[in-house]
Scaffold this motif. Structure first.
Motif, PDB file in Angstrom:
ATOM      1  N   ALA A 156       0.842  -1.205   0.000  1.00 54.92           N
ATOM      2  CA  ALA A 156       0.000   0.000   0.000  1.00 54.92           C
ATOM      3  C   ALA A 156       0.876   1.253   0.000  1.00 54.92           C
ATOM      4  O   ALA A 156       0.645   2.175  -0.773  1.00 54.92           O
ATOM      5  CB  ALA A 156      -0.918  -0.004   1.226  1.00 54.92           C
ATOM      6  N   ILE A 157       1.901   1.253   0.842  1.00 53.55           N
ATOM      7  CA  ILE A 157       2.752   2.450   0.944  1.00 53.55           C
ATOM      8  C   ILE A 157       3.501   2.699  -0.367  1.00 53.55           C
ATOM      9  O   ILE A 157       3.499   3.810  -0.886  1.00 53.55           O
ATOM     10  CB  ILE A 157       3.759   2.323   2.117  1.00 53.55           C
ATOM     11  N   ILE A 158       4.087   1.631  -0.913  1.00 53.51           N
ATOM     12  CA  ILE A 158       4.862   1.856  -2.147  1.00 53.51           C
ATOM     13  C   ILE A 158       3.930   2.249  -3.287  1.00 53.51           C
ATOM     14  O   ILE A 158       4.293   3.054  -4.157  1.00 53.51           O
ATOM     15  CB  ILE A 158       5.769   0.645  -2.511  1.00 53.51           C
ATOM     16  N   SER A 159       2.709   1.749  -3.260  1.00 53.98           N
ATOM     17  CA  SER A 159       1.756   2.115  -4.313  1.00 53.98           C
ATOM     18  C   SER A 159       1.382   3.585  -4.205  1.00 53.98           C
ATOM     19  O   SER A 159       1.229   4.273  -5.208  1.00 53.98           O
ATOM     20  CB  SER A 159       0.483   1.272  -4.217  1.00 53.98           C
ATOM     21  N   TYR A 160       1.230   4.065  -2.974  1.00 49.56           N
ATOM     22  CA  TYR A 160       0.900   5.480  -2.803  1.00 49.56           C
ATOM     23  C   TYR A 160       2.038   6.358  -3.324  1.00 49.56           C
ATOM     24  O   TYR A 160       1.810   7.328  -4.054  1.00 49.56           O
ATOM     25  CB  TYR A 160       0.628   5.813  -1.322  1.00 49.56           C
ATOM     26  N   LEU A 161       3.264   5.981  -2.950  1.00 49.66           N
ATOM     27  CA  LEU A 161       4.425   6.760  -3.400  1.00 49.66           C
ATOM     28  C   LEU A 161       4.526   6.706  -4.926  1.00 49.66           C
ATOM     29  O   LEU A 161       4.786   7.717  -5.584  1.00 49.66           O
ATOM     30  CB  LEU A 161       5.720   6.230  -2.769  1.00 49.66           C
ATOM     31  N   TYR A 162       4.274   5.515  -5.467  1.00 44.41           N
ATOM     32  CA  TYR A 162       4.316   5.332  -6.924  1.00 44.41           C
ATOM     33  C   TYR A 162       3.317   6.267  -7.602  1.00 44.41           C
ATOM     34  O   TYR A 162       3.649   6.993  -8.533  1.00 44.41           O
ATOM     35  CB  TYR A 162       4.006   3.865  -7.260  1.00 44.41           C
ATOM     36  N   ALA A 163       2.078   6.257  -7.111  1.00 45.45           N
ATOM     37  CA  ALA A 163       1.039   7.073  -7.735  1.00 45.45           C
ATOM     38  C   ALA A 163       1.389   8.561  -7.632  1.00 45.45           C
ATOM     39  O   ALA A 163       1.184   9.328  -8.582  1.00 45.45           O
ATOM     40  CB  ALA A 163      -0.318   6.788  -7.087  1.00 45.45           C
ATOM     41  N   SER A 164       1.944   8.980  -6.482  1.00 43.85           N
ATOM     42  CA  SER A 164       2.306  10.393  -6.308  1.00 43.85           C
ATOM     43  C   SER A 164       3.397  10.790  -7.286  1.00 43.85           C
ATOM     44  O   SER A 164       3.317  11.821  -7.949  1.00 43.85           O
ATOM     45  CB  SER A 164       2.833  10.643  -4.890  1.00 43.85           C
ATOM     46  N   VAL A 165       4.423   9.941  -7.350  1.00 42.15           N
ATOM     47  CA  VAL A 165       5.557  10.225  -8.226  1.00 42.15           C
ATOM     48  C   VAL A 165       5.124  10.167  -9.698  1.00 42.15           C
ATOM     49  O   VAL A 165       5.533  10.994 -10.517  1.00 42.15           O
ATOM     50  CB  VAL A 165       6.706   9.237  -7.913  1.00 42.15           C
ATOM     51  N   ARG A 185      12.049   6.816 -18.434  1.00 44.27           N
ATOM     52  CA  ARG A 185      13.364   6.388 -17.946  1.00 44.27           C
ATOM     53  C   ARG A 185      13.564   6.877 -16.496  1.00 44.27           C
ATOM     54  O   ARG A 185      14.050   6.148 -15.634  1.00 44.27           O
ATOM     55  CB  ARG A 185      14.450   6.966 -18.864  1.00 44.27           C
ATOM     56  N   LEU A 186      13.125   8.098 -16.282  1.00 39.87           N
ATOM     57  CA  LEU A 186      13.207   8.697 -14.951  1.00 39.87           C
ATOM     58  C   LEU A 186      12.432   7.846 -13.945  1.00 39.87           C
ATOM     59  O   LEU A 186      12.875   7.570 -12.825  1.00 39.87           O
ATOM     60  CB  LEU A 186      12.598  10.098 -15.052  1.00 39.87           C
ATOM     61  N   GLN A 191      12.849   3.606  -9.169  1.00 44.53           N
ATOM     62  CA  GLN A 191      12.407   2.374  -8.495  1.00 44.53           C
ATOM     63  C   GLN A 191      13.195   2.106  -7.214  1.00 44.53           C
ATOM     64  O   GLN A 191      12.608   1.831  -6.170  1.00 44.53           O
ATOM     65  CB  GLN A 191      12.497   1.183  -9.457  1.00 44.53           C
ATOM     66  N   ALA A 192      14.524   2.197  -7.313  1.00 38.06           N
ATOM     67  CA  ALA A 192      15.334   1.932  -6.113  1.00 38.06           C
ATOM     68  C   ALA A 192      15.048   2.949  -5.005  1.00 38.06           C
ATOM     69  O   ALA A 192      14.823   2.561  -3.845  1.00 38.06           O
ATOM     70  CB  ALA A 192      16.819   1.901  -6.478  1.00 38.06           C
ATOM     71  N   HIS A 196      13.637   2.090  -1.262  1.00 39.46           N
ATOM     72  CA  HIS A 196      14.366   2.587  -0.089  1.00 39.46           C
ATOM     73  C   HIS A 196      13.438   3.421   0.798  1.00 39.46           C
ATOM     74  O   HIS A 196      13.466   3.318   2.026  1.00 39.46           O
ATOM     75  CB  HIS A 196      15.570   3.411  -0.543  1.00 39.46           C
ATOM     76  N   ALA A 197      12.600   4.237   0.165  1.00 40.05           N
ATOM     77  CA  ALA A 197      11.687   5.106   0.918  1.00 40.05           C
ATOM     78  C   ALA A 197      10.739   4.287   1.790  1.00 40.05           C
ATOM     79  O   ALA A 197      10.479   4.639   2.942  1.00 40.05           O
ATOM     80  CB  ALA A 197      10.907   5.995  -0.044  1.00 40.05           C
ATOM     81  N   VAL A 198      10.244   3.180   1.255  1.00 38.19           N
ATOM     82  CA  VAL A 198       9.319   2.357   2.030  1.00 38.19           C
ATOM     83  C   VAL A 198      10.035   1.730   3.230  1.00 38.19           C
ATOM     84  O   VAL A 198       9.494   1.696   4.345  1.00 38.19           O
ATOM     85  CB  VAL A 198       8.688   1.248   1.150  1.00 38.19           C
ATOM     86  N   GLU A 199      11.273   1.294   3.000  1.00 34.13           N
ATOM     87  CA  GLU A 199      12.040   0.729   4.118  1.00 34.13           C
ATOM     88  C   GLU A 199      12.210   1.769   5.213  1.00 34.13           C
ATOM     89  O   GLU A 199      12.071   1.490   6.408  1.00 34.13           O
ATOM     90  CB  GLU A 199      13.427   0.276   3.637  1.00 34.13           C
ATOM     91  N   GLN A 200      12.483   2.984   4.758  1.00 32.16           N
ATOM     92  CA  GLN A 200      12.662   4.079   5.709  1.00 32.16           C
ATOM     93  C   GLN A 200      11.369   4.356   6.479  1.00 32.16           C
ATOM     94  O   GLN A 200      11.380   4.481   7.698  1.00 32.16           O
ATOM     95  CB  GLN A 200      12.999   5.321   4.906  1.00 32.16           C
ATOM     96  N   ILE A 201      10.276   4.447   5.745  1.00 30.19           N
ATOM     97  CA  ILE A 201       8.980   4.745   6.364  1.00 30.19           C
ATOM     98  C   ILE A 201       8.642   3.691   7.420  1.00 30.19           C
ATOM     99  O   ILE A 201       8.190   4.006   8.520  1.00 30.19           O
ATOM    100  CB  ILE A 201       7.872   4.823   5.286  1.00 30.19           C
TER     101      ILE A 201
END
Lengths: 233, 274
Positions: A156-165, A185-186, A191-192, A196-201
Motif C-alpha cells: 500500500a505504501i509503495i503504491s501510494y508513493l508510486y502514484a504520487s511520483v 526512464r526517470l 524504483q530503487a 528505499h523510501a518504504v524501508e525508511q517509512i
C-alpha cells in the motif's frame, strides 16, 4: 495459475494507482512549478534531483508515514488515532495551496472510494470532512481503501508513493517539458529510491511525522504568487 | 522532571494601564533580566540570559511562560543561542507558552548558532485562547568550524505546536542534518546558509494584510528567498532563506514593525542590545 482473490486485489490496486483514476493529481505540482519558473528544474537531470529530494525529504515523513500510521490504526481499529493524524498532517503543511490540494484530492478519492467500495468507516471519514471535523488528506484515504482491499501494508505504501511520483512525472513532462521516453526512464530510475523510501517509512518513529525541509516548503508557498500558473499548487 | 541545566518561569499580567512581569523564577544556568519598558505603551520587555555562554552536550533547558488576559510582553534573549559539541548527547530546549484571551506575546529571540558537531532539539508548545496574538520567530545560523567551513553541525530539530482553544492549528517540524542531507542543494537550503521562520497568529492576520506585507517586503530581492502563506486560522507563516543573520533580522523587523503599527498603533521597537 492466478488466485482469484489476489488477482482481484491486484486489479483494484492498479485501478487506484492508474493516472486515469480521477483524483485531480494532474492539477498539482506541489511546488515543482516554482522550480521550473526559477529555471532550477529544466532537464531530466534537475527534475530527477528535485523528485528524489521531494520523495526523501517530504513524502517519506508526511504522506508516506501518514499512510503507514493510518493503515496500522485501521488494523487496530483505532479511528481516534486517524482523526488526530488527519489534523496533524494538515496543519503541518504551512503552504495553503498544498494543504488545499491534498484536501481536494482526498475528497475526490473519497467520493470514488465510497462509490466503489462499501466501507462504513471510509464513509465516516467522508462525513467528518463534510462536517468540518476532519480536513482530509489523500494519503489517509489511500491507506483506507488499500486496507479495505486487503493489500499488504508495505505494498500500500509503495503504491501510494508510486502514484504520487507518477503524476508528478507526468506533470513535469508537460511543464518542463521533457520527452515521454525521458519521463519513463526517470520513472524506472526512481524504483530503487521508492523501495528505499518504504524501508525508511517502516523504520520511522511516529514522532518523525511531518518533518519537512525548508526549500521545498518555501517553493510551495511561493507558488501562490507566481505570475502565471499551469498548476493549482 | 530530570535534572535541568536551566529553568525559567515567567508570568505577565495586566495591571492598571500597563503589563507587569508578575512572576519571574529562574533556576540554574538560565535567568531573566529585570523588565525594561522600551516605550510608553506599557509593554515590558524581558531578556533571557544563558549564563553558561552557550549550550553544551546533554544540557536541558525548560521555560514556562504565561500571559494572563490582556497582558502584553516582548520576550527576547540578550545574545545568540550558541550550541556547541553535542553529537550523541543532544541539547534540549523546551518552552511551554500559554496566552490567555486578549494577550499579546512578541517572541523574537536572537539566532541559534550551531557549531561543529552540535545536536540541538527544540520543542515549543504554545496554547492560545482566541483573541490572543502571537509573533514567534526562529533563526538558524551555521557556526564556522575551525577549518573555516560551515555546516559542520550534526542535527538541528525545531518542533513547534500551536493550539488555539485546544485545537492543533500549527505543527511545524524542521530538521537539518548536513551529514545526511545535501544541505545546500535543491529543496533544502537552496544554496543559502541561514534559515528564518516567523509564525504570526492574530485576528488581524487577514489575506489582505498578507498581500500588503508581501508587497512591502519586496520579495523580488535576491539576497533572500521568502515564502509567505496563510494558516488554517487567521495567521500566517513567513519563511526566509538568506546568507546572513542580519538579512533575516531585517525581514523580521519589517514584518514586526508593520504588525505593531497596523494592529496596535505602536511604534517600532529596537531591543538595543549592542
Amino acid at each position: 495459475m492466478l488466485n482469484t482473490d489476489t488477482s482481484l486485489s491486484l486489479l483494484s490496486l492498479l485501478q487506484l494507482c492508474d493516472s486515469n483514476f480521477p483524483t485531480g493529481a494532474f492539477s498539482h505540482s506541489f511546488g515543482l512549478e516554482t522550480y521550473i519558473q526559477d529555471d532550477k528544474v529544466m532537464s531530466k537531470q534537475t527534475f530527477s534531483e528535485w523528485l528524489q529530494v521531494y520523495l526523501q525529504e517530504q513524502l517519506v515523513y508526511t504522506d508516506g508515514l501518514a499512510c503507514r500510521l493510518t493503515y496500522e490504526a485501521l488494523e487496530e481499529g483505532k479511528l481516534e488515532t486517524i482523526w488526530a493524524l488527519d489534523r496533524k498532517i494538515c496543519v503541518q503543511n504551512q503552504a495553503a495551496e498544498t494543504r488545499e490540494g491534498n484536501k481536494r484530492m482526498a475528497e475526490r478519492m473519497l467520493y470514488l472510494g465510497t462509490e466503489l467500495y462499501s466501507s462504513p468507516t471510509l464513509a465516516l471519514y467522508r462525513e467528518r470532512i463534510r462536517d468540518k471535523e476532519c480536513w482530509g488528506h489523500s494519503s489517509i484515504v489511500f491507506a483506507w481503501i488499500t486496507h479495505h482491499l486487503k493489500i499488504p501494508k508495505s505494498v500500500a505504501i509503495i503504491s501510494y508513493l508510486y502514484a504520487s511520483v507518477a503524476s508528478l512525472i507526468q506533470n513535469g513532462v508537460r511543464a518542463i517539458p521533457l520527452g515521454q521516453t525521458e519521463g519513463q526512464r526517470l520513472f524506472q530510475e526512481l524504483q530503487a529510491p521508492l523501495i528505499h523510501a518504504v524501508e525508511q517509512i517502516n523504520g520511522l518513529d511516529p514522532e518523525d511525522l511531518g518533518i519537512t525541509s525548508p526549500g521545498l516548503e518555501l517553493s510551495q508557498m511561493r507558488h501562490e504568487r507566481l505570475g502565471y500558473r499551469l498548476f493549482m499548487s | 522532571m530530570a535534572e535541568l541545566t536551566g529553568f525559567l518561569r515567567i508570568e505577565a499580567r495586566k495591571h492598571r494601564e500597563k503589563s507587569i512581569a508578575s512572576e519571574i523564577y529562574s533556576q540554574g544556568a538560565w535567568k531573566v533580566n529585570p523588565p525594561i519598558y522600551l516605550d510608553s505603551s506599557g509593554q515590558p520587555c524581558l531578556y533571557m540570559v544563558s549564563l553558561g555562554g552557550g549550550y553544551a552536550g546533554g544540557d536541558r533547558y525548560k521555560a514556562e511562560i504565561r500571559l494572563s488576559e490582556q497582558a502584553e510582553l516582548l520576550l527576547t534573549t540578550l545574545s545568540s543561542n550558541k550550541i556547541f559539541r553535542s553529537r550523541g548527547k543532544p541539547v534540549i530546549q523546551e518552552i511551554d507558552i500559554y496566552l490567555a484571551r486578549g494577550s499579546v506575546l512578541e517572541y523574537l529571540p536572537d539566532n541559534t548558532i550551531a557549531y561543529q558537531d552540535a545536536h540541538y532539539e527544540q520543542s515549543t508548545v504554545i496554547r492560545m485562547e482566541s483573541g490572543a496574538t502571537l509573533i514567534y520567530t526562529d533563526l538558524i545560523t551555521p557556526g564556522w568550524a575551525p577549518d573555516g567551513s560551515v555546516f559542520r553541525y550534526d542535527t538541528l530539530k525545531l518542533r513547534t505546536e500551536i493550539y488555539l482553544d485546544d485545537h492543533l492549528v500549527v505543527f511545524d517540524h524542521i530538521r537539518l542534518c548536513p551529514g545526511a542531507q545535501n544541505i545546500q542543494g535543491i529543496g533544502l537550503l537552496e544554496g543559502y546558509t541561514h534559515y528564518g521562520s516567523m509564525i504570526v497568529i492574530g485576528q488581524q492576520a487577514t489575506p489582505e494584510f498578507l498581500d500588503k506585507l508581501h508587497e512591502s517586503l519586496d520579495v523580488g530581492q535576491s539576497q533572500v528567498r521568502l515564502g509567505l502563506s496563510m494558516l488554517m486560522i487567521p495567521g500566517f507563516t513567513l519563511r526566509i532563506l538568506a546568507f546572513s543573520t542580519q538579512a533575516i533580522e531585517s525581514v523580521f523587523q519589517s514584518c514586526h514593525r508593520m504588525i505593531r503599527e497596523e494592529w496596535f498603533e505602536k511604534q517600532p521597537i529596537s531591543f538595543r542590545k549592542y
